[in-house]
Motif scaffolding. Structure first.
Motif, PDB file in Angstrom:
ATOM      1  N   GLY A 161     -10.413  -7.881 -18.715  1.00  0.00           N
ATOM      2  CA  GLY A 161     -10.874  -9.091 -18.046  1.00  0.00           C
ATOM      3  C   GLY A 161     -12.364  -9.088 -17.760  1.00  0.00           C
ATOM      4  O   GLY A 161     -13.158  -8.456 -18.462  1.00  0.00           O
ATOM      5  N   SER A 162     -12.747  -9.791 -16.699  1.00  0.00           N
ATOM      6  CA  SER A 162     -14.160  -9.968 -16.381  1.00  0.00           C
ATOM      7  C   SER A 162     -14.724  -8.728 -15.697  1.00  0.00           C
ATOM      8  O   SER A 162     -14.025  -7.748 -15.452  1.00  0.00           O
ATOM      9  CB  SER A 162     -14.349 -11.184 -15.477  1.00  0.00           C
ATOM     10  OG  SER A 162     -13.938 -10.880 -14.150  1.00  0.00           O
ATOM     11  N   LEU A 163     -16.010  -8.792 -15.363  1.00  0.00           N
ATOM     12  CA  LEU A 163     -16.682  -7.676 -14.699  1.00  0.00           C
ATOM     13  C   LEU A 163     -16.319  -7.544 -13.228  1.00  0.00           C
ATOM     14  O   LEU A 163     -16.724  -6.580 -12.580  1.00  0.00           O
ATOM     15  CB  LEU A 163     -18.204  -7.839 -14.822  1.00  0.00           C
ATOM     16  CG  LEU A 163     -18.800  -7.592 -16.205  1.00  0.00           C
ATOM     17  CD1 LEU A 163     -20.299  -7.837 -16.170  1.00  0.00           C
ATOM     18  CD2 LEU A 163     -18.506  -6.183 -16.688  1.00  0.00           C
ATOM     19  N   LYS A 164     -15.561  -8.484 -12.716  1.00  0.00           N
ATOM     20  CA  LYS A 164     -15.123  -8.359 -11.328  1.00  0.00           C
ATOM     21  C   LYS A 164     -14.252  -7.116 -11.172  1.00  0.00           C
ATOM     22  O   LYS A 164     -13.578  -6.679 -12.094  1.00  0.00           O
ATOM     23  CB  LYS A 164     -14.323  -9.599 -10.914  1.00  0.00           C
ATOM     24  CG  LYS A 164     -15.167 -10.857 -10.746  1.00  0.00           C
ATOM     25  CD  LYS A 164     -14.296 -12.001 -10.251  1.00  0.00           C
ATOM     26  CE  LYS A 164     -15.094 -13.255  -9.977  1.00  0.00           C
ATOM     27  NZ  LYS A 164     -14.243 -14.354  -9.456  1.00  0.00           N
ATOM     28  N   ASP A 165     -14.250  -6.545  -9.990  1.00  0.00           N
ATOM     29  CA  ASP A 165     -13.419  -5.371  -9.680  1.00  0.00           C
ATOM     30  C   ASP A 165     -13.694  -4.219 -10.643  1.00  0.00           C
ATOM     31  O   ASP A 165     -12.778  -3.517 -11.075  1.00  0.00           O
ATOM     32  CB  ASP A 165     -11.932  -5.727  -9.729  1.00  0.00           C
ATOM     33  CG  ASP A 165     -11.597  -6.914  -8.819  1.00  0.00           C
ATOM     34  OD1 ASP A 165     -12.117  -6.944  -7.690  1.00  0.00           O
ATOM     35  OD2 ASP A 165     -10.830  -7.790  -9.250  1.00  0.00           O
ATOM     36  N   LEU A 166     -14.964  -4.020 -10.970  1.00  0.00           N
ATOM     37  CA  LEU A 166     -15.337  -2.959 -11.906  1.00  0.00           C
ATOM     38  C   LEU A 166     -14.917  -1.586 -11.385  1.00  0.00           C
ATOM     39  O   LEU A 166     -14.458  -0.733 -12.166  1.00  0.00           O
ATOM     40  CB  LEU A 166     -16.848  -2.994 -12.159  1.00  0.00           C
ATOM     41  CG  LEU A 166     -17.405  -1.986 -13.163  1.00  0.00           C
ATOM     42  CD1 LEU A 166     -16.820  -2.215 -14.549  1.00  0.00           C
ATOM     43  CD2 LEU A 166     -18.934  -2.068 -13.215  1.00  0.00           C
ATOM     44  N   ASN A 171     -11.507   3.347 -11.857  1.00  0.00           N
ATOM     45  CA  ASN A 171     -10.596   4.269 -11.189  1.00  0.00           C
ATOM     46  C   ASN A 171      -9.222   4.353 -11.844  1.00  0.00           C
ATOM     47  O   ASN A 171      -8.398   5.178 -11.443  1.00  0.00           O
ATOM     48  CB  ASN A 171     -10.428   3.873  -9.715  1.00  0.00           C
ATOM     49  CG  ASN A 171     -11.660   4.224  -8.890  1.00  0.00           C
ATOM     50  OD1 ASN A 171     -12.348   5.194  -9.167  1.00  0.00           O
ATOM     51  ND2 ASN A 171     -11.939   3.411  -7.882  1.00  0.00           N
ATOM     52  N   LEU A 172      -8.973   3.511 -12.842  1.00  0.00           N
ATOM     53  CA  LEU A 172      -7.715   3.632 -13.573  1.00  0.00           C
ATOM     54  C   LEU A 172      -7.692   4.984 -14.289  1.00  0.00           C
ATOM     55  O   LEU A 172      -8.696   5.399 -14.865  1.00  0.00           O
ATOM     56  CB  LEU A 172      -7.578   2.494 -14.586  1.00  0.00           C
ATOM     57  CG  LEU A 172      -7.413   1.082 -14.015  1.00  0.00           C
ATOM     58  CD1 LEU A 172      -7.490   0.047 -15.130  1.00  0.00           C
ATOM     59  CD2 LEU A 172      -6.081   0.958 -13.275  1.00  0.00           C
ATOM     60  N   PRO A 173      -6.562   5.724 -14.231  1.00  0.00           N
ATOM     61  CA  PRO A 173      -6.509   7.061 -14.847  1.00  0.00           C
ATOM     62  C   PRO A 173      -7.023   7.090 -16.276  1.00  0.00           C
ATOM     63  O   PRO A 173      -7.694   8.031 -16.691  1.00  0.00           O
ATOM     64  CB  PRO A 173      -5.014   7.403 -14.780  1.00  0.00           C
ATOM     65  CG  PRO A 173      -4.505   6.630 -13.606  1.00  0.00           C
ATOM     66  CD  PRO A 173      -5.289   5.350 -13.587  1.00  0.00           C
ATOM     67  N   ARG A 174      -6.741   6.034 -17.021  1.00  0.00           N
ATOM     68  CA  ARG A 174      -7.137   5.982 -18.426  1.00  0.00           C
ATOM     69  C   ARG A 174      -8.647   5.930 -18.607  1.00  0.00           C
ATOM     70  O   ARG A 174      -9.171   6.336 -19.642  1.00  0.00           O
ATOM     71  CB  ARG A 174      -6.477   4.765 -19.080  1.00  0.00           C
ATOM     72  CG  ARG A 174      -6.781   4.581 -20.549  1.00  0.00           C
ATOM     73  CD  ARG A 174      -6.080   3.344 -21.066  1.00  0.00           C
ATOM     74  NE  ARG A 174      -6.440   3.040 -22.448  1.00  0.00           N
ATOM     75  CZ  ARG A 174      -6.046   1.950 -23.094  1.00  0.00           C
ATOM     76  NH1 ARG A 174      -5.252   1.083 -22.487  1.00  0.00           N
ATOM     77  NH2 ARG A 174      -6.424   1.726 -24.335  1.00  0.00           N
ATOM     78  N   PHE A 175      -9.351   5.409 -17.587  1.00  0.00           N
ATOM     79  CA  PHE A 175     -10.777   5.143 -17.765  1.00  0.00           C
ATOM     80  C   PHE A 175     -11.678   5.950 -16.823  1.00  0.00           C
ATOM     81  O   PHE A 175     -12.876   5.713 -16.771  1.00  0.00           O
ATOM     82  CB  PHE A 175     -11.055   3.647 -17.568  1.00  0.00           C
ATOM     83  CG  PHE A 175     -10.337   2.770 -18.547  1.00  0.00           C
ATOM     84  CD1 PHE A 175     -10.646   2.823 -19.899  1.00  0.00           C
ATOM     85  CD2 PHE A 175      -9.338   1.902 -18.133  1.00  0.00           C
ATOM     86  CE1 PHE A 175      -9.979   2.019 -20.809  1.00  0.00           C
ATOM     87  CE2 PHE A 175      -8.669   1.095 -19.034  1.00  0.00           C
ATOM     88  CZ  PHE A 175      -8.990   1.151 -20.381  1.00  0.00           C
ATOM     89  N   ARG A 176     -11.120   6.878 -16.078  1.00  0.00           N
ATOM     90  CA  ARG A 176     -11.940   7.639 -15.139  1.00  0.00           C
ATOM     91  C   ARG A 176     -13.044   8.416 -15.842  1.00  0.00           C
ATOM     92  O   ARG A 176     -14.121   8.631 -15.283  1.00  0.00           O
ATOM     93  CB  ARG A 176     -11.053   8.593 -14.331  1.00  0.00           C
ATOM     94  CG  ARG A 176     -10.299   7.881 -13.209  1.00  0.00           C
ATOM     95  CD  ARG A 176      -9.337   8.797 -12.499  1.00  0.00           C
ATOM     96  NE  ARG A 176      -8.514   8.047 -11.557  1.00  0.00           N
ATOM     97  CZ  ARG A 176      -7.374   8.492 -11.058  1.00  0.00           C
ATOM     98  NH1 ARG A 176      -6.922   9.686 -11.405  1.00  0.00           N
ATOM     99  NH2 ARG A 176      -6.689   7.754 -10.208  1.00  0.00           N
TER     100      ARG A 176
END
Length: 357
Positions: A161-166, A171-176
């Motif tokens: 989605g958008s850049l909001k809540d970056l 912090n998602l395990p997949r993207f830490r």
């Protein structure tokens, strides 16, 4: 002692030193690989963030066609008939003033289907479509098809989605593992590159008008799965032409707050009621005023972010000049960001490797 025994004895005595040499050689090879990767990154950035891409770029399809993901060849944009037959809407995933956005499916690929919300806003919708068609590049979401008959646009779907809540996405395990200062600075480079592209677009100098506050700006851009940024919402991109004396006004309502540039605020004080006819127009330097705030958001507050802010203090101070003419160009900001990224990556290498550069 035989000659053979003496030779073996000498080899045994040298073995600790030999091991040290091998260790140093291994470390040097690793560091050289690191430097090589950074150099390749530099050439990638230099190509990827040029104001626009040449028609010879293999990743950019000819006008009227597209490819996405792992597709190797370009396909014609989907027509009204093809969209009716081949695209299936799954669920509503977003809604703005101009359009609703649905998650859809086309040939087992996830796509985004944008639908006009109100006929009163059809001019904005169609303007956004024309901008999408004209500005296809690595800086803009991929257009897959459109149907003016029923005011529908089909684009590539980006699940983050958008850049909001970056921060939540980092912090998602997949993207830490993406949450590092180089990746955050690259996001700032991406953003500056998009603004630079719009200011130097094939159509001329375009202003990102849908940007009255930080949340509004962040909603205009999508985050890809490899944590890059592409512009998505192009409904409000008026053209500035100094040669023709053509300036812009972002809407016809009064704008408030420190986020918008000073020249976008009503200049006659609170004692005089806002009157759009007496509101002076402005140029693309309003986008420059907002860059430091967006960059600050992208950098977050992780390790290394304050060092980057310190390095960017002077260019951001220039961006916040009250006189628009004194602010730097988007190209200057982009060059500063790119130079800082490469400089910090180089400095993060070991001293013996830096000496070889």
């Amino acid at each position: 002692m035989s000659g053979c025994q003496r030779g073996f004895s000498r080899m045994e005595k040298k073995s600790p030193h030999s091991k040290q040499v091998h260790v140093r050689t291994g470390i040097t090879l690793v560091l050289l690989t690191f430097v090589l990767i950074n150099l390749l990154l530099y050439f990638y950035l230099d190509h990827h963030f040029s104001p626009w891409h040449s028609s010879g770029d293999p990743d950019i399809c000819p006008v009227g066609s597209f490819k996405m993901g792992s597709m190797e060849t370009c396909l014609p944009l989907l027509s009204c008939e093809a969209m009716r037959k081949e695209v299936r809407r799954l669920k509503l995933v977003g809604e703005g003033a101009v359009k609703k956005v649905y998650l859809g499916e086309w040939k087992e690929r996830k796509v985004a289907v944008s639908q006009l919300t109100s006929m009163e806003l059809q001019d904005d919708f169609l303007h956004g479509l024309e901008m999408l068609k004209a500005l296809q590049s690595k800086h803009v979401v991929t257009l897959l098809g459109y149907c003016e008959e029923n005011f529908t646009i089909l684009t590539e779907y980006h699940p983050l989605g958008s850049l909001k809540d970056l921060e939540e996405k980092f912090n998602l395990p997949r993207f830490r593992s993406f949450n590092t200062w180089p990746n955050r600075l690259r996001l700032a480079v991406d953003y500056a590159a998009i603004i630079n592209y719009l200011h130097n677009s094939p159509l001329g100098t375009l202003v990102m008008c849908d940007s009255s506050d930080l949340d509004k700006v962040l909603s205009q851009y999508l985050l890809t799965l490899d944590f890059r940024i592409v512009a998505n919402d192009l409904d409000a991109l008026p053209l500035v032409s100094r040669e023709k004396g053509q300036l812009v006004k972002c809407g016809h309502r009064q704008l408030w707050g420190e986020f918008v540039a000073p020249e976008q605020r009503w200049p006659r004080g609170e004692d005089m009621e806002f009157d759009d006819e007496h509101m002076p127009p402005y140029d693309e330097k309003t986008d420059i005023w907002k860059i430091p705030d967006v960059c600050d958001y992208l950098l977050g507050h992780g390790e290394g972010s304050d060092i980057i802010r310190l390095h960017l203090f002077e260019i951001h101070k220039e961006c916040k000049k009250r006189n628009p003419a004194e602010r730097p160009s988007a190209q200057t900001v982009l060059n500063t960001y790119k130079h800082l990224l490469m400089s910090l990556l180089k400095d993060s290498a070991a001293p013996e490797v830096r000496d070889m550069l």
